[in-house]
Structure formats: structure tokens, C-alpha cells
Design a protein around this motif. Structure first.
Motif, PDB file in Angstrom:
ATOM      1  N   PRO A 132       0.806  -1.224   0.000  1.00 41.95           N
ATOM      2  CA  PRO A 132       0.000   0.000   0.000  1.00 41.95           C
ATOM      3  C   PRO A 132       0.835   1.267   0.000  1.00 41.95           C
ATOM      4  N   HIS A 133       2.154   1.145   0.145  1.00 45.65           N
ATOM      5  CA  HIS A 133       3.017   2.313   0.296  1.00 45.65           C
ATOM      6  C   HIS A 133       3.915   2.540  -0.909  1.00 45.65           C
ATOM      7  N   ILE A 134       4.313   3.782  -1.075  1.00 45.95           N
ATOM      8  CA  ILE A 134       5.408   4.141  -1.975  1.00 45.95           C
ATOM      9  C   ILE A 134       6.410   4.939  -1.152  1.00 45.95           C
ATOM     10  N   SER A 135       7.614   5.057  -1.654  1.00 48.74           N
ATOM     11  CA  SER A 135       8.639   5.786  -0.919  1.00 48.74           C
ATOM     12  C   SER A 135       8.345   7.286  -0.946  1.00 48.74           C
ATOM     13  N   PRO A 136       8.792   8.018   0.071  1.00 49.36           N
ATOM     14  CA  PRO A 136       8.630   9.480   0.056  1.00 49.36           C
ATOM     15  C   PRO A 136       9.249  10.113  -1.183  1.00 49.36           C
ATOM     16  N   ALA A 137      10.373   9.558  -1.671  1.00 48.13           N
ATOM     17  CA  ALA A 137      11.012  10.104  -2.878  1.00 48.13           C
ATOM     18  C   ALA A 137      10.110   9.942  -4.089  1.00 48.13           C
ATOM     19  N   ASN A 138       9.446   8.813  -4.183  1.00 46.62           N
ATOM     20  CA  ASN A 138       8.513   8.557  -5.281  1.00 46.62           C
ATOM     21  C   ASN A 138       7.339   9.531  -5.214  1.00 46.62           C
ATOM     22  N   ALA A 139       6.795   9.710  -4.019  1.00 45.22           N
ATOM     23  CA  ALA A 139       5.664  10.621  -3.853  1.00 45.22           C
ATOM     24  C   ALA A 139       6.060  12.065  -4.165  1.00 45.22           C
ATOM     25  N   LYS A 140       7.260  12.456  -3.754  1.00 43.90           N
ATOM     26  CA  LYS A 140       7.711  13.831  -3.968  1.00 43.90           C
ATOM     27  C   LYS A 140       7.757  14.178  -5.448  1.00 43.90           C
ATOM     28  N   ILE A 141       8.196  13.225  -6.268  1.00 41.00           N
ATOM     29  CA  ILE A 141       8.260  13.462  -7.713  1.00 41.00           C
ATOM     30  C   ILE A 141       6.863  13.656  -8.294  1.00 41.00           C
ATOM     31  N   GLN A 142       5.877  12.961  -7.752  1.00 38.96           N
ATOM     32  CA  GLN A 142       4.521  13.025  -8.295  1.00 38.96           C
ATOM     33  C   GLN A 142       3.737  14.248  -7.831  1.00 38.96           C
ATOM     34  N   VAL A 143       4.251  14.958  -6.841  1.00 41.07           N
ATOM     35  CA  VAL A 143       3.538  16.106  -6.271  1.00 41.07           C
ATOM     36  C   VAL A 143       3.208  17.144  -7.328  1.00 41.07           C
ATOM     37  N   ALA A 144       4.179  17.514  -8.156  1.00 43.05           N
ATOM     38  CA  ALA A 144       3.977  18.579  -9.145  1.00 43.05           C
ATOM     39  C   ALA A 144       2.867  18.210 -10.116  1.00 43.05           C
ATOM     40  N   ARG A 145       2.851  16.976 -10.583  1.00 41.60           N
ATOM     41  CA  ARG A 145       1.817  16.542 -11.533  1.00 41.60           C
ATOM     42  C   ARG A 145       0.434  16.600 -10.906  1.00 41.60           C
ATOM     43  N   VAL A 146       0.293  16.025  -9.723  1.00 40.95           N
ATOM     44  CA  VAL A 146      -1.005  15.987  -9.055  1.00 40.95           C
ATOM     45  C   VAL A 146      -1.494  17.404  -8.749  1.00 40.95           C
ATOM     46  N   ALA A 147      -0.597  18.252  -8.273  1.00 36.57           N
ATOM     47  CA  ALA A 147      -0.968  19.629  -7.939  1.00 36.57           C
ATOM     48  C   ALA A 147      -1.421  20.382  -9.186  1.00 36.57           C
ATOM     49  N   LYS A 148      -0.741  20.166 -10.290  1.00 29.62           N
ATOM     50  CA  LYS A 148      -1.094  20.864 -11.532  1.00 29.62           C
ATOM     51  C   LYS A 148      -2.466  20.430 -12.041  1.00 29.62           C
ATOM     52  N   VAL A 149      -2.711  19.121 -12.058  1.00 27.07           N
ATOM     53  CA  VAL A 149      -3.985  18.612 -12.562  1.00 27.07           C
ATOM     54  C   VAL A 149      -5.139  19.057 -11.677  1.00 27.07           C
ATOM     55  N   ARG A 150      -4.918  19.108 -10.385  1.00 28.85           N
ATOM     56  CA  ARG A 150      -5.975  19.492  -9.449  1.00 28.85           C
ATOM     57  C   ARG A 150      -6.016  20.996  -9.182  1.00 28.85           C
TER      58      ARG A 150
END
Length: 210
Positions: free
Chosen positions: A149-167
Motif C-alpha cells: 500500500p506504500h510508496i517511498s517518500p522520494a517517489n511521492a515527492k516526484i509526483q507532487v507537481a503533476r497531481v498539484a497541476k492537474v488538481r
């Protein structure tokens, strides 16, 4: 005649002992069946329901209408760009709790190398990354269970910009949510920190506190 009577007595005594042993064995079986197959499981179940009700019932996440959205400890697949991606899964057709398992492919497997290479390219493209930026291993390889159920904090950090932009959200606020739903190592030293993807995505949708 004396010897026959003595032998008969010995045989009778032996049979009585055998019957007594059988009856004791039957009684012990009944008692232990009641204690170990009835009383003990009932006590454990009751203690679990009383002390760890949420965990004992699967750590389920419910919406406001009581509908089950998933479990905190079972990964799910998210494909939309507005969500954080889970770790890849090789369980069944993906995230299948009835077929938990990994790919069982070794480092010399060409199939594994091709799959990882394709996953790296897709990950970089989805998150608008340049070719010189390293991709976290958990973003392109499946876990042994396929249900992580988890991903690494480094993995999540990279995805932040994409998710923030789309939302259309402030990236700092999205990063704050990532930190909120990051599970720390047990007792501060056991294991590694991991971001719970399901809880994070539900928080983004407003189902969980954000």
C-alpha cells in the motif's frame, strides 16, 4: 487351572487399563477441543474486537455512507493523473488479493529488464522528468506481495507537481498531505518510511482529512 485363572486375571486387568486409557484420551480430546477450538478463539476474537476493532476487521476505510473504499494495508491501482500512482503490482492481473505474489523474475531476466525500462520511460513522461533524473526503484518494480500500500517518500515527492497541476492546487499543500499520510518506521527504527497511497488519494478527494 491356577495358571489359566492368573492369565485370565492379567488379561482382564490389561483390558481394563486399555479401556481406561481410551476413555482418558477421549475426555482429553473433548476438553482440549472445547478450550482450543472454542474458548480460546472466542477470547482472542473478543479481545481483538474490544482492543483493536479497526485492525481486527481489516483496517477498512469507509466513506460517509459506510461504503468500503479499501483497506489501509492493500494497494490499489490508480491511473488518472490527478492521483498518486501506487507501486506496480504483479499479483494476478494487478493488486489481486487472491493472487498475492511478485514476478519471480531475476536480475538477468530480459523480460524484467524490458518491463523496467518501459516503466521508467512511462514514469518520466507522466511526471515530466528529464532523462538525467533518477527514478525511484519502487516506482518501476513490483513488491514481493504485489499488494504493497506504500510508496517511498522520494517517489511521492516526484509526483507532487503533476497531481498539484492537474488538481489546480498549491504544490506545498499537496506535499503537506504527503507528509501527513507518511507512515514512519515502527518504533522509529524498524523498516522505512512509506506513503500510504490510498489514504493520500482519498484525502485529495476529500474523503479523509486534508
Amino acid at each position: 487351572m491356577v495358571e489359566n485363572k492368573a492369565g485370565w486375571r492379567d488379561t482382564t486387568h490389561l483390558m481394563k487399563n486399555i479401556i481406561a486409557e481410551i476413555l482418558r484420551s477421549i475426555a482429553a480430546t473433548i476438553v482440549f477441543s472445547i478450550v482450543l477450538c472454542g474458548f480460546y478463539p472466542l477470547v482472542v476474537w473478543g479481545a481483538g474486537q474490544l482492543l483493536f476493532h479497526h485492525q481486527a476487521n481489516g483496517s477498512l476505510i469507509l466513506n460517509k455512507d459506510g461504503k468500503v473504499l479499501g483497506s489501509e494495508w492493500l494497494g490499489q491501482q490508480f491511473t488518472s493523473d490527478k492521483y498518486f500512482n501506487s507501486r506496480p503490482s504483479a499479483a494476478g492481473t494487478g493488486y489481486d488479493a487472491t493472487s498475492s505474489g511478485g514476478t519471480n523474475l531475476g536480475p538477468t531476466s530480459q523480460k524484467l529488464n524490458d518491463a523496467v525500462k518501459a516503466a521508467v520511460e512511462a514514469y518520466r513522461k507522466q511526471n515530466n522528468m528529464s532523462a538525467d533524473v533518477l527514478v525511484p526503484a519502487d516506482a518501476v518494480t513490483s513488491s514481493a506481495s504485489g499488494l504493497d500500500p506504500h510508496i517511498s517518500p522520494a517517489n511521492a515527492k516526484i509526483q507532487v507537481a503533476r497531481v498539484a497541476k492537474v488538481r489546480n492546487l498549491d504544490p506545498d499543500k499537496v506535499q503537506a498531505l504527503v507528509e501527513k499520510y507518511t507512515d514512519k518506521p515502527s518504533l522509529g527504527i524498524l523498516g522505512e518510511a512509506g506513503v500510504n497511497v490510498l489514504k493520500l488519494n482519498l484525502a485529495l478527494d476529500g474523503v479523509l482529512p486534508n
